[in-house]
Design a protein around this motif. Structure first.
Motif, PDB file in Angstrom:
ATOM      1  N   GLN A  69       0.814  -1.221   0.000  1.00 19.34           N
ATOM      2  CA  GLN A  69       0.000   0.000   0.000  1.00 19.34           C
ATOM      3  C   GLN A  69       0.845   1.267   0.000  1.00 19.34           C
ATOM      4  OE1 GLN A  69      -2.820  -0.252   3.241  1.00 19.34           O
ATOM      5  NE2 GLN A  69      -3.524  -2.288   2.642  1.00 19.34           N
ATOM      6  N   SER A  70       2.134   1.140   0.266  1.00 21.65           N
ATOM      7  CA  SER A  70       2.999   2.325   0.307  1.00 21.65           C
ATOM      8  C   SER A  70       3.539   2.705  -1.064  1.00 21.65           C
ATOM      9  CB  SER A  70       4.170   2.088   1.274  1.00 21.65           C
ATOM     10  OG  SER A  70       4.976   1.006   0.840  1.00 21.65           O
ATOM     11  N   PHE A  71       3.213   1.906  -2.092  1.00 20.69           N
ATOM     12  CA  PHE A  71       3.702   2.169  -3.438  1.00 20.69           C
ATOM     13  C   PHE A  71       2.560   2.563  -4.374  1.00 20.69           C
ATOM     14  CE2 PHE A  71       6.513  -1.207  -1.703  1.00 20.69           C
ATOM     15  CZ  PHE A  71       7.673  -0.457  -1.601  1.00 20.69           C
ATOM     16  N   ASN A  72       2.920   3.317  -5.412  1.00 20.03           N
ATOM     17  CA  ASN A  72       1.975   3.632  -6.474  1.00 20.03           C
ATOM     18  C   ASN A  72       2.235   2.722  -7.658  1.00 20.03           C
ATOM     19  OD1 ASN A  72       0.647   5.849  -5.200  1.00 20.03           O
ATOM     20  ND2 ASN A  72       2.426   7.130  -5.637  1.00 20.03           N
ATOM     21  N   TYR A  73       1.222   2.019  -8.120  1.00 17.62           N
ATOM     22  CA  TYR A  73       1.373   1.095  -9.233  1.00 17.62           C
ATOM     23  C   TYR A  73       0.015   0.853  -9.865  1.00 17.62           C
ATOM     24  CZ  TYR A  73       0.049  -1.973  -5.351  1.00 17.62           C
ATOM     25  OH  TYR A  73      -0.579  -2.516  -4.260  1.00 17.62           O
ATOM     26  N   ASP A  74       0.032   0.288 -11.073  1.00 17.00           N
ATOM     27  CA  ASP A  74      -1.203   0.059 -11.803  1.00 17.00           C
ATOM     28  C   ASP A  74      -1.934  -1.198 -11.335  1.00 17.00           C
ATOM     29  OD1 ASP A  74      -0.710   2.324 -13.298  1.00 17.00           O
ATOM     30  OD2 ASP A  74       0.287   1.239 -14.921  1.00 17.00           O
ATOM     31  N   GLN A  75      -1.183  -2.244 -11.058  1.00 17.06           N
ATOM     32  CA  GLN A  75      -1.815  -3.481 -10.613  1.00 17.06           C
ATOM     33  C   GLN A  75      -0.872  -4.305  -9.759  1.00 17.06           C
ATOM     34  OE1 GLN A  75      -2.760  -6.134 -13.856  1.00 17.06           O
ATOM     35  NE2 GLN A  75      -0.787  -5.845 -14.859  1.00 17.06           N
ATOM     36  N   SER A  76      -1.449  -5.080  -8.833  1.00 15.94           N
ATOM     37  CA  SER A  76      -0.659  -6.013  -8.033  1.00 15.94           C
ATOM     38  C   SER A  76      -1.184  -7.416  -8.299  1.00 15.94           C
ATOM     39  CB  SER A  76      -0.754  -5.677  -6.548  1.00 15.94           C
ATOM     40  OG  SER A  76      -2.089  -5.772  -6.097  1.00 15.94           O
ATOM     41  N   ILE A  77      -0.259  -8.352  -8.345  1.00 15.37           N
ATOM     42  CA  ILE A  77      -0.610  -9.717  -8.736  1.00 15.37           C
ATOM     43  C   ILE A  77       0.041 -10.692  -7.778  1.00 15.37           C
ATOM     44  CG2 ILE A  77      -0.486 -11.454 -10.570  1.00 15.37           C
ATOM     45  CD1 ILE A  77       0.103  -8.671 -12.292  1.00 15.37           C
ATOM     46  N   SER A  78      -0.755 -11.538  -7.207  1.00 20.88           N
ATOM     47  CA  SER A  78      -0.249 -12.599  -6.346  1.00 20.88           C
ATOM     48  C   SER A  78       0.183 -13.781  -7.209  1.00 20.88           C
ATOM     49  CB  SER A  78      -1.355 -13.014  -5.365  1.00 20.88           C
ATOM     50  OG  SER A  78      -1.132 -14.281  -4.843  1.00 20.88           O
ATOM     51  N   VAL A  79       1.363 -14.348  -6.925  1.00 20.32           N
ATOM     52  CA  VAL A  79       1.842 -15.511  -7.681  1.00 20.32           C
ATOM     53  C   VAL A  79       2.214 -16.625  -6.710  1.00 20.32           C
ATOM     54  CG1 VAL A  79       2.696 -14.086  -9.583  1.00 20.32           C
ATOM     55  CG2 VAL A  79       4.244 -14.731  -7.728  1.00 20.32           C
ATOM     56  N   SER A  80       2.155 -17.845  -7.205  1.00 19.32           N
ATOM     57  CA  SER A  80       2.503 -18.998  -6.384  1.00 19.32           C
ATOM     58  C   SER A  80       4.005 -19.042  -6.136  1.00 19.32           C
ATOM     59  CB  SER A  80       2.056 -20.281  -7.068  1.00 19.32           C
ATOM     60  OG  SER A  80       2.833 -20.508  -8.246  1.00 19.32           O
ATOM     61  N   ALA A  81       4.408 -19.841  -5.154  1.00 15.29           N
ATOM     62  CA  ALA A  81       5.828 -19.975  -4.837  1.00 15.29           C
ATOM     63  C   ALA A  81       6.608 -20.557  -6.015  1.00 15.29           C
ATOM     64  CB  ALA A  81       6.006 -20.840  -3.593  1.00 15.29           C
ATOM     65  N   ASP A  82       6.017 -21.514  -6.719  1.00 19.68           N
ATOM     66  CA  ASP A  82       6.699 -22.121  -7.866  1.00 19.68           C
ATOM     67  C   ASP A  82       6.911 -21.109  -8.983  1.00 19.68           C
ATOM     68  OD1 ASP A  82       6.919 -24.572  -6.652  1.00 19.68           O
ATOM     69  OD2 ASP A  82       5.127 -25.422  -7.583  1.00 19.68           O
ATOM     70  N   VAL A  83       5.909 -20.295  -9.257  1.00 19.09           N
ATOM     71  CA  VAL A  83       6.027 -19.264 -10.288  1.00 19.09           C
ATOM     72  C   VAL A  83       7.060 -18.222  -9.869  1.00 19.09           C
ATOM     73  CG1 VAL A  83       4.850 -17.338 -11.426  1.00 19.09           C
ATOM     74  CG2 VAL A  83       3.727 -19.570 -11.247  1.00 19.09           C
ATOM     75  N   TYR A  84       7.008 -17.836  -8.603  1.00 20.64           N
ATOM     76  CA  TYR A  84       7.956 -16.824  -8.136  1.00 20.64           C
ATOM     77  C   TYR A  84       9.395 -17.317  -8.262  1.00 20.64           C
ATOM     78  CZ  TYR A  84      10.044 -13.062  -5.551  1.00 20.64           C
ATOM     79  OH  TYR A  84      10.826 -11.986  -5.220  1.00 20.64           O
ATOM     80  N   LYS A  85       9.598 -18.596  -7.987  1.00 21.55           N
ATOM     81  CA  LYS A  85      10.938 -19.166  -8.070  1.00 21.55           C
ATOM     82  C   LYS A  85      11.487 -19.066  -9.493  1.00 21.55           C
ATOM     83  CE  LYS A  85      11.576 -22.736  -5.556  1.00 21.55           C
ATOM     84  NZ  LYS A  85      11.573 -24.130  -5.015  1.00 21.55           N
ATOM     85  N   LYS A  86      10.615 -19.186 -10.484  1.00 23.12           N
ATOM     86  CA  LYS A  86      11.039 -19.059 -11.880  1.00 23.12           C
ATOM     87  C   LYS A  86      11.386 -17.609 -12.224  1.00 23.12           C
ATOM     88  CE  LYS A  86       8.487 -22.987 -13.828  1.00 23.12           C
ATOM     89  NZ  LYS A  86       9.702 -23.684 -14.322  1.00 23.12           N
ATOM     90  N   LEU A  87      10.692 -16.685 -11.585  1.00 23.62           N
ATOM     91  CA  LEU A  87      10.892 -15.276 -11.894  1.00 23.62           C
ATOM     92  C   LEU A  87      12.078 -14.666 -11.160  1.00 23.62           C
ATOM     93  CD1 LEU A  87       7.203 -13.962 -11.681  1.00 23.62           C
ATOM     94  CD2 LEU A  87       8.456 -14.653 -13.728  1.00 23.62           C
TER      95      LEU A  87
END
Length: 266
Positions: A69-87
């Motif tokens: 909430q302290s940042f300005n951005y267009d969208q926030s997206i929740s990702v799974s742990a497996d997806v995050y590990k790839k990123l």
């Protein structure tokens, strides 16, 4: 700001886009976007008024999602742990990655808030780790600008962002050819001090109190003749061991903080 659904598949188009931005300089240049990873990096980029397009976060890793909430951005997206590990680029991370818009780094947009600037110039640096270290030093010394002559590496390479610990966002970084930068320095009346072995004076015997550009080259080949021919004075850090050079970021730090020391004496 908006929130979107949770993503758990690495085949999702947005995830593929992030991976391309992570791995391909051509994609970053084409889209004008890049990725940054880590809470501190995001905080520095936000403070420097970078436009944040999206934030991807993993609730299994990010300890406090309220911080979004302290940042300005267009969208926030929740990702799974497996997806995050790839990123994720780093082994240790806070569970947050952002897609941001790059800024203008052309020499023509350079402006100073002072009439007595202190500038670091690096000619043709290639190693992201060295570039990151130079930017960290520039930030520590609060330099007025960092100029990269004849750049060989994309400024938004994830390795540069990581090794600079986000200082790539906090500094006034511009790029141009050696010829363009020398022309700019002459026009602005900025003295040029080149770190070089030939026709050099001990760096402690030279005055850096006026408008100053400290110029460093690569450890392998040093500076081009064009810089040496246009130098106000070549400078050298005396060596007392067997080798005649140090890591470029170490050399730059020594010169920068000598200039800062002298300026405090005014």
């Amino acid at each position: 700001m908006q929130s979107t659904k949770h993503i758990s598949s690495a085949q999702n188009p947005l995830i593929k886009k992030v991976l391309q931005l992570k791995d391909k300089s051509r994609e970053r240049k084409k889209t004008g976007l890049f990725i940054l990873e880590g809470l501190r990096e995001l905080q520095i980029a936000s403070k420097a008024l970078y436009d944040i397009e999206s934030i991807l976060y993993c609730e299994d890793i990010l300890e406090n999602t309220q911080i979004l909430q302290s940042f300005n951005y267009d969208q926030s997206i929740s990702v799974s742990a497996d997806v995050y590990k790839k990123l994720a680029y780093r082994d240790t991370t806070e569970g947050i990655i952002a897609i941001a818009k790059s800024k203008d780094h052309q020499l023509s947009s350079l402006a100073f808030d002072t009439e007595n600037p202190l500038i670091l110039i690096a000619e043709a640096p290639e190693k992201p780790g060295n570039i990151g270290a130079l930017l960290r030093t520039a930030d520590a010394a609060n330099l007025d600008a960092v100029l990269i002559a004849n750049p060989k590496t994309d400024l938004y390479n994830p390795n540069i962002i990581r090794s600079s610990v986000g200082c790539v966002f906090s500094r006034n970084v511009k790029m141009g050819t050696t010829t363009e930068i020398i022309s700019y320095l002459k026009k602005e009346g900025i003295q040029v001090f080149c770190a070089a072995l030939s026709a050099s004076k001990d760096y402690t015997t030279v005055s850096f109190k006026g408008p100053t550009a400290l110029v460093v080259g690569t450890e392998h080949s040093g500076l081009s003749n064009e810089w040496l021919q246009n130098s106000t004075q070549n400078i050298i850090i005396p060596m007392e061991g067997e080798i005649d050079s140090m890591n470029v970021s170490v050399s730059a730090a020594i010169l920068i903080f000598e200039a800062k020391r002298q300026r405090k004496l005014n």
